[in-house]
Write an enzyme that holds these catalytic residues in place. Structure first.
Site, PDB file in Angstrom:
ATOM      1  N   HIS A 189      -1.748 -15.497  18.041  1.00  0.00           N
ATOM      2  CA  HIS A 189      -1.352 -16.910  18.099  1.00  0.00           C
ATOM      3  C   HIS A 189      -2.441 -17.830  17.571  1.00  0.00           C
ATOM      4  O   HIS A 189      -2.177 -18.802  16.875  1.00  0.00           O
ATOM      5  CB  HIS A 189      -1.043 -17.316  19.539  1.00  0.00           C
ATOM      6  N   GLU A 431      16.090  -2.143  -8.493  1.00  0.00           N
ATOM      7  CA  GLU A 431      14.851  -1.492  -8.065  1.00  0.00           C
ATOM      8  C   GLU A 431      14.897   0.022  -8.272  1.00  0.00           C
ATOM      9  O   GLU A 431      13.975   0.734  -7.909  1.00  0.00           O
ATOM     10  CB  GLU A 431      14.517  -1.855  -6.614  1.00  0.00           C
ATOM     11  N   ASP A 455       9.733  -1.270  -5.415  1.00  0.00           N
ATOM     12  CA  ASP A 455      10.355   0.044  -5.501  1.00  0.00           C
ATOM     13  C   ASP A 455      10.511   0.503  -6.946  1.00  0.00           C
ATOM     14  O   ASP A 455      10.338   1.675  -7.243  1.00  0.00           O
ATOM     15  CB  ASP A 455      11.728   0.027  -4.805  1.00  0.00           C
ATOM     16  N   CYS A 502      11.760 -10.307  -7.093  1.00  0.00           N
ATOM     17  CA  CYS A 502      11.272 -10.552  -5.733  1.00  0.00           C
ATOM     18  C   CYS A 502      10.247  -9.518  -5.287  1.00  0.00           C
ATOM     19  O   CYS A 502       9.852  -9.494  -4.138  1.00  0.00           O
ATOM     20  CB  CYS A 502      12.426 -10.649  -4.752  1.00  0.00           C
TER      21      CYS A 502
HETATM   22  C1  PEP Z   1      11.087  -4.410  -3.811  1.00  0.00           C
HETATM   23  O1  PEP Z   1      11.359  -3.215  -3.698  1.00  0.00           O
HETATM   24  O2  PEP Z   1      10.516  -4.896  -4.796  1.00  0.00           O
HETATM   25  C2  PEP Z   1      11.427  -5.357  -2.749  1.00  0.00           C
HETATM   26  C3  PEP Z   1      11.258  -6.657  -2.887  1.00  0.00           C
HETATM   27  O3  PEP Z   1      11.908  -4.841  -1.593  1.00  0.00           O
HETATM   28  P1  PEP Z   1      11.019  -4.213  -0.433  1.00  0.00           P
HETATM   29  O4  PEP Z   1       9.578  -4.501  -0.752  1.00  0.00           O
HETATM   30  O5  PEP Z   1      11.502  -4.843   0.812  1.00  0.00           O
HETATM   31  O6  PEP Z   1      11.369  -2.757  -0.566  1.00  0.00           O
HETATM   32 MG    MG Z   2      12.753  -2.472  -2.229  1.00  0.00          MG
END
Ligand code: PEP
Ligand code: MG
Length: 574
Positions: A189, A431, A455, A502
């Site tokens: 915290h 991915e 991934d 992402c």
């Molecule tokens: C990824 O695989 O790039 C992704 C964003 O998912 P995670 O990291 O949750 O597997």
């Molecule tokens: Mg992933």
């Protein structure tokens, strides 16, 4: 000069004199009391006084840091009603005829010890809360002020074994420049509060912290996680310069919070945040996120003993959508399996879990769970700009099956009279290399792609993302990865759908110019990377980088590509 290192819990640099927070470890002795009832009354009064103090801190925190941070003290106030602490202490006083201090110490210590031994970070934090609350009651019993942090007179770095949430909330920010503690983690915290107060903090620096003398000059480098005690003049000059540079850069980044993400030649892209919980949304907004590009919903399923219900999920999704006020929110359906496990759901033993039943494969295998999540998402869709995303799609048939189930749930809801947003988009993560190579076959079926490089890299390189010994193969800017990414972006552009990224690569300062050049629309990353990424993109010329992409794709190694990109950035900024 002496150096210590610890966890940089709240970034920044600070230089000031050490203020050692006295945290007396008072151990009361057992004493018989002649009137246990009166003693119980004295204990009740101390609890009431602690309650008044905590209420004042709660209000003060709400004003300074917002209601979310103030919730910590609501939890503390509840502890003052906890029968395991309060009733048990009263019982001990009354039945054993002992002094209140001793009874409280016995009860609280046993409770704290049990929680501290748990293999669960949340419960261990609860132990810290309990230590804070019982310490406050103890001070009230003894007629002493609980903490001295509120009365620090000079500019200081607070040095302590640990800082309780209430200590942290009461730090006088006109005096306290930073803090250093022996114990603690990034998620404790006090670390969370330090980040929201914007003061540099290093936690978990170990027992060497005890040796920092009061009044010594201390440099807190909470960028690198270093503490320098009694630096010589040369060191001091270096750190003063570094601090100035850091503060200047932060101020410049702060200016960018509400600025659009546009390249030098006027190309607009979107910078989004990856989140794992509702708490992360505020952080995303504070860091200038224009969207949520990935909500990893698996965290909703973790740290509990049963699956979250449709209702529970609905209220979380609704909260995030409303908080983002119409800005895009990409919510990914459950991505469990691989390294992510649920204690209450034993998945079959597999020799290659990363290549096994995970993510959308598991959702299609357990349709009941999938349908519950989709219903919650569909119902929440009318509260904002929702985009549903399926993880780990490898082949068209999986996507079609997932879409069919989504359609069926939508029709059911409409029949039940539940509105569903007309604007709801459906997309997939790219991915798996198979999906990247055949992105043109998947594009007609979706509204968007989001490239999950975390991934995608491990599957392309056949190198486990968690295995240190093969981490040299984990190369976001390897030509093979860049070529796959380009294939996906092209497929999306040809079909006229938007494409984001992402995985961590989206926030990588070497990858960003190339991704911009390839025409990526959306970059989603951890909140802290957003403003540096915005600063970088505003310096780049999209058309120029589009011209450089082919050249880099013909290079033979990540090193060569990285050097090329960095040289070009330096040339640009000269
Ligand atoms: C990824 O695989 O790039 C992704 C964003 O998912 P995670 O990291 O949750 O597997
Ligand atoms: Mg992933």
């Amino acid at each position: 000069m002496r150096q210590l290192s610890g966890i940089a819990a709240s970034p920044g640099l600070a230089i000031a004199r050490a203020y050692r927070l006295q945290q007396a470890t008072y151990v009361p002795v057992r004493a018989a009391v002649s009137d246990p009832q009166a003693e119980a009354g004295r204990f009740r009064q101390a609890v009431e006084q602690a309650g008044r103090e905590l209420e004042a801190i709660r209000q003060q925190t709400e004003e300074r840091l917002g209601s979310q941070k103030a919730e910590i003290f609501e939890a503390h106030l509840l502890l003052l009603e906890d029968p395991d602490l309060i009733d048990a202490t009263l019982e001990k006083i009354e039945q054993e005829g002992v002094n209140a201090e001793f009874a409280l110490h016995e009860v609280a210590s046993a409770f704290i010890e049990a929680l501290s031994a748990m293999d669960n970070e949340l419960l261990r934090e609860r132990a810290a809360d309990l230590r804070d609350v019982s310490g406050r009651v103890m001070s009230a019993l003894r007629g002493e002020p609980y903490s001295s942090v509120a009365h620090i007179a000079d500019e200081s770095i607070v040095i302590a074994a640990d800082l309780t949430p209430s200590d942290t909330a009461q730090l006088d920010l006109t005096k306290v420049r930073g803090f250093v503690t022996e114990v603690g983690s990034r998620t404790s915290h006090s670390a969370i509060m330090a980040r929201s107060m914007g003061i540099p903090a290093i936690v978990g620096a170990g027992s060497g912290v005890k040796e920092i003398p009061a009044g010594a000059t201390v440099v807190v480098d909470a960028v690198e996680g270093r503490i320098i005690v009694d630096p010589d003049d040369g060191e001091l000059a270096v750190y003063r310069e570094r601090k100035e540079q850091y503060d200047r850069r932060q101020a410049a980044l702060g200016e960018l919070k509400r600025q659009p993400t546009v390249s030098r030649d006027g190309k607009r892209v979107e910078l989004a945040a990856n989140i794992g919980s509702v708490d992360d949304v505020q952080k995303a907004i504070d860091n200038g996120a224009e969207a949520i590009g990935l909500f990893r919903t698996e965290f909703l399923y973790m740290g509990r003993s049963a699956f979250p219900t449709e209702e529970e999920q609905f209220s979380v999704y609704k909260y995030v959508l409303e908080k983002m006020e119409g800005k895009p929110v990409v919510i990914r359906t459950l991505d469990i399996g691989g390294d992510k496990e649920l204690s209450y759901w034993k998945l079959p033993e597999e020799s290659n879990p990363f290549l096994g039943l995970r993510a959308v494969r598991l959702s299609l295998h357990r349709e009941d769970l999938f349908r519950t999540q989709l219903r919650a998402l569909l119902r929440a869709s009318r509260y904002g700009n929702l985009k549903i995303m399926f993880p780990m799609i490898a082949v068209l048939e999986e996507l079609q099956a997932a879409k069919r189930i989504l359609r069926e749930e939508k029709e059911k809801l409409l029949r039940e009279g539940e509105p569903v947003s007309e604007k709801l988009e459906v997309g997939i993560m790219i991915e798996v290399p198979a999906a990247a190579l055949a992105a043109d076959l998947l594009a007609p079926e979706v509204d968007f792609f989001s490239i999950g490089t975390n991934d995608l890299i491990q599957y392309t390189m056949a190198a486990d993302r968690m295995n240190e010994t093969v981490s040299y193969l984990y190369q976001p800017c390897h030509p093979s990865i860049l070529r796959l990414v380009q294939t996906v972006i092209r497929a999306a552009r040809e079909r006229g759908i938007w494409v984001g990224m992402c995985g961590e690569m989206a926030g990588d300062e070497t990858a960003i110019p190339l991704l911009l050049g390839m025409g990526l629309h959306e970059f989603s990353m951890s909140a802290g990377s957003i403003l540096p990424a915005r600063a970088l993109i505003r310096e780049l010329d999209q058309a120029e980088w589009a011209g450089r992409v082919q050249e880099t794709l013909a290079m033979s190694s990540q090193n060569e590509i990285k050097e090329y990109v960095q040289r070009a950035i330096r040339r640009n900024s000269e």
